[in-house]
Design a protein around this motif. Sequence first.
Motif, PDB file in Angstrom:
ATOM      1  N   MET A   1       0.829  -1.173   0.000  1.00 49.52           N
ATOM      2  CA  MET A   1       0.000   0.000   0.000  1.00 49.52           C
ATOM      3  C   MET A   1       0.881   1.247   0.000  1.00 49.52           C
ATOM      4  SD  MET A   1      -2.938  -1.448  -0.083  1.00 49.52           S
ATOM      5  CE  MET A   1      -3.790   0.075  -0.304  1.00 49.52           C
ATOM      6  N   ILE A   2       0.306   2.311  -0.499  1.00 46.84           N
ATOM      7  CA  ILE A   2       0.992   3.596  -0.507  1.00 46.84           C
ATOM      8  C   ILE A   2       0.190   4.568   0.351  1.00 46.84           C
ATOM      9  CG2 ILE A   2       1.695   5.566  -1.919  1.00 46.84           C
ATOM     10  CD1 ILE A   2       2.418   3.677  -4.115  1.00 46.84           C
ATOM     11  N   TYR A   3       0.898   5.316   1.154  1.00 49.91           N
ATOM     12  CA  TYR A   3       0.289   6.300   2.040  1.00 49.91           C
ATOM     13  C   TYR A   3       0.830   7.674   1.658  1.00 49.91           C
ATOM     14  CZ  TYR A   3      -0.918   2.112   4.557  1.00 49.91           C
ATOM     15  OH  TYR A   3      -1.407   0.870   4.877  1.00 49.91           O
ATOM     16  N   ILE A   4      -0.026   8.679   1.765  1.00 50.73           N
ATOM     17  CA  ILE A   4       0.380  10.021   1.379  1.00 50.73           C
ATOM     18  C   ILE A   4       0.225  10.998   2.531  1.00 50.73           C
ATOM     19  CG2 ILE A   4      -0.123   9.724  -1.070  1.00 50.73           C
ATOM     20  CD1 ILE A   4      -2.783  11.290  -0.516  1.00 50.73           C
ATOM     21  N   GLU A   5       1.020  12.033   2.442  1.00 51.42           N
ATOM     22  CA  GLU A   5       0.898  13.168   3.354  1.00 51.42           C
ATOM     23  C   GLU A   5       0.481  14.350   2.494  1.00 51.42           C
ATOM     24  OE1 GLU A   5       3.672  15.676   6.491  1.00 51.42           O
ATOM     25  OE2 GLU A   5       4.555  14.077   5.290  1.00 51.42           O
ATOM     26  N   ARG A   6      -0.495  15.093   2.960  1.00 54.61           N
ATOM     27  CA  ARG A   6      -0.985  16.251   2.208  1.00 54.61           C
ATOM     28  C   ARG A   6      -0.516  17.541   2.875  1.00 54.61           C
ATOM     29  NH1 ARG A   6      -4.920  14.790  -1.564  1.00 54.61           N
ATOM     30  NH2 ARG A   6      -5.876  12.767  -1.192  1.00 54.61           N
ATOM     31  N   ASN A   7      -0.373  18.584   2.055  1.00 59.32           N
ATOM     32  CA  ASN A   7      -0.046  19.901   2.600  1.00 59.32           C
ATOM     33  C   ASN A   7      -1.345  20.620   2.989  1.00 59.32           C
ATOM     34  OD1 ASN A   7      -1.164  20.951   0.218  1.00 59.32           O
ATOM     35  ND2 ASN A   7       0.826  21.307  -0.731  1.00 59.32           N
ATOM     36  N   VAL A   8      -1.252  21.860   3.432  1.00 54.73           N
ATOM     37  CA  VAL A   8      -2.434  22.601   3.891  1.00 54.73           C
ATOM     38  C   VAL A   8      -3.448  22.831   2.772  1.00 54.73           C
ATOM     39  CG1 VAL A   8      -1.304  23.740   5.840  1.00 54.73           C
ATOM     40  CG2 VAL A   8      -1.237  24.809   3.587  1.00 54.73           C
ATOM     41  N   GLY A  10      -4.176  20.546   0.599  1.00 56.50           N
ATOM     42  CA  GLY A  10      -4.732  19.238   0.268  1.00 56.50           C
ATOM     43  C   GLY A  10      -3.986  18.515  -0.837  1.00 56.50           C
ATOM     44  N   ASP A  11      -2.880  19.101  -1.298  1.00 56.81           N
ATOM     45  CA  ASP A  11      -2.068  18.464  -2.337  1.00 56.81           C
ATOM     46  C   ASP A  11      -1.123  17.444  -1.705  1.00 56.81           C
ATOM     47  OD1 ASP A  11      -3.179  20.156  -4.317  1.00 56.81           O
ATOM     48  OD2 ASP A  11      -1.732  21.732  -3.793  1.00 56.81           O
ATOM     49  N   ILE A  12      -0.800  16.416  -2.452  1.00 54.44           N
ATOM     50  CA  ILE A  12       0.155  15.414  -1.974  1.00 54.44           C
ATOM     51  C   ILE A  12       1.530  16.069  -1.879  1.00 54.44           C
ATOM     52  CG2 ILE A  12       1.281  13.214  -2.485  1.00 54.44           C
ATOM     53  CD1 ILE A  12      -1.273  12.440  -4.063  1.00 54.44           C
ATOM     54  N   GLN A  13       2.186  15.869  -0.729  1.00 51.50           N
ATOM     55  CA  GLN A  13       3.535  16.419  -0.573  1.00 51.50           C
ATOM     56  C   GLN A  13       4.572  15.345  -0.286  1.00 51.50           C
ATOM     57  OE1 GLN A  13       3.484  19.265   2.592  1.00 51.50           O
ATOM     58  NE2 GLN A  13       3.641  17.718   4.202  1.00 51.50           N
ATOM     59  N   ASN A  14       4.120  14.121   0.042  1.00 48.98           N
ATOM     60  CA  ASN A  14       5.064  13.057   0.363  1.00 48.98           C
ATOM     61  C   ASN A  14       4.351  11.715   0.246  1.00 48.98           C
ATOM     62  OD1 ASN A  14       7.472  11.880   1.183  1.00 48.98           O
ATOM     63  ND2 ASN A  14       6.943  12.003   3.354  1.00 48.98           N
ATOM     64  N   ILE A  15       5.106  10.668  -0.079  1.00 49.89           N
ATOM     65  CA  ILE A  15       4.540   9.311  -0.085  1.00 49.89           C
ATOM     66  C   ILE A  15       5.395   8.413   0.792  1.00 49.89           C
ATOM     67  CG2 ILE A  15       3.472   9.554  -2.354  1.00 49.89           C
ATOM     68  CD1 ILE A  15       5.673   7.826  -3.506  1.00 49.89           C
ATOM     69  N   PRO A  19       1.888   2.866   7.108  1.00 54.29           N
ATOM     70  CA  PRO A  19       1.019   3.863   7.744  1.00 54.29           C
ATOM     71  C   PRO A  19       1.764   4.624   8.827  1.00 54.29           C
ATOM     72  CG  PRO A  19       0.411   1.630   8.410  1.00 54.29           C
ATOM     73  CD  PRO A  19       1.490   1.504   7.382  1.00 54.29           C
ATOM     74  N   GLY A  20       1.294   5.823   9.082  1.00 56.85           N
ATOM     75  CA  GLY A  20       1.906   6.632  10.122  1.00 56.85           C
ATOM     76  C   GLY A  20       1.049   7.844  10.406  1.00 56.85           C
ATOM     77  N   PRO A  21       1.471   8.649  11.363  1.00 55.67           N
ATOM     78  CA  PRO A  21       0.711   9.855  11.708  1.00 55.67           C
ATOM     79  C   PRO A  21       0.608  10.793  10.505  1.00 55.67           C
ATOM     80  CG  PRO A  21       2.535   9.505  13.240  1.00 55.67           C
ATOM     81  CD  PRO A  21       2.665   8.496  12.158  1.00 55.67           C
ATOM     82  N   ASN A  22      -0.546  11.381  10.346  1.00 56.70           N
ATOM     83  CA  ASN A  22      -0.820  12.344   9.277  1.00 56.70           C
ATOM     84  C   ASN A  22      -0.709  11.752   7.875  1.00 56.70           C
ATOM     85  OD1 ASN A  22      -1.169  14.398  11.239  1.00 56.70           O
ATOM     86  ND2 ASN A  22       1.046  14.675  11.296  1.00 56.70           N
ATOM     87  N   LEU A  23      -0.776  10.426   7.764  1.00 48.20           N
ATOM     88  CA  LEU A  23      -0.730   9.771   6.460  1.00 48.20           C
ATOM     89  C   LEU A  23      -2.084   9.133   6.178  1.00 48.20           C
ATOM     90  CD1 LEU A  23       2.721   7.937   6.621  1.00 48.20           C
ATOM     91  CD2 LEU A  23       2.200  10.110   5.517  1.00 48.20           C
TER      92      LEU A  23
END
Length: 112
Positions: A1-8, A10-15, A19-23
Amino acid sequence: MIYIERNVNGDIQNIEFAPGPNLEEISMHDPKLKEFIEHAPNSEEIIQMVLNRLDLDMVRVIEDVIDIMIDKNLMLFTDLPDPVQNKILFKKTIRNLSNNTSILEEEELINF
């Protein structure tokens, strides 16, 4: 699986691949993920990271396919070259130490 982090915005900023916090989990087929990878400043680095991770996952898939073929008597384990047999047996021994026996998890099944 792929998990993403979004910026303020709502755009993807990291993959990430765990799983983890804020992902949040995202489908590997999501067009926004492809867009992020294509347009990221470090696109080539991300592509290599994703391909390396998928290659590792594919190794497990191939091992599972070999097991299925052997179970269905479509091939014999001894049909494989000796070095391949040795690697498979060693990996199974090590993997059994962690009780992680299959790459296929329920949430990873793809429905067509």
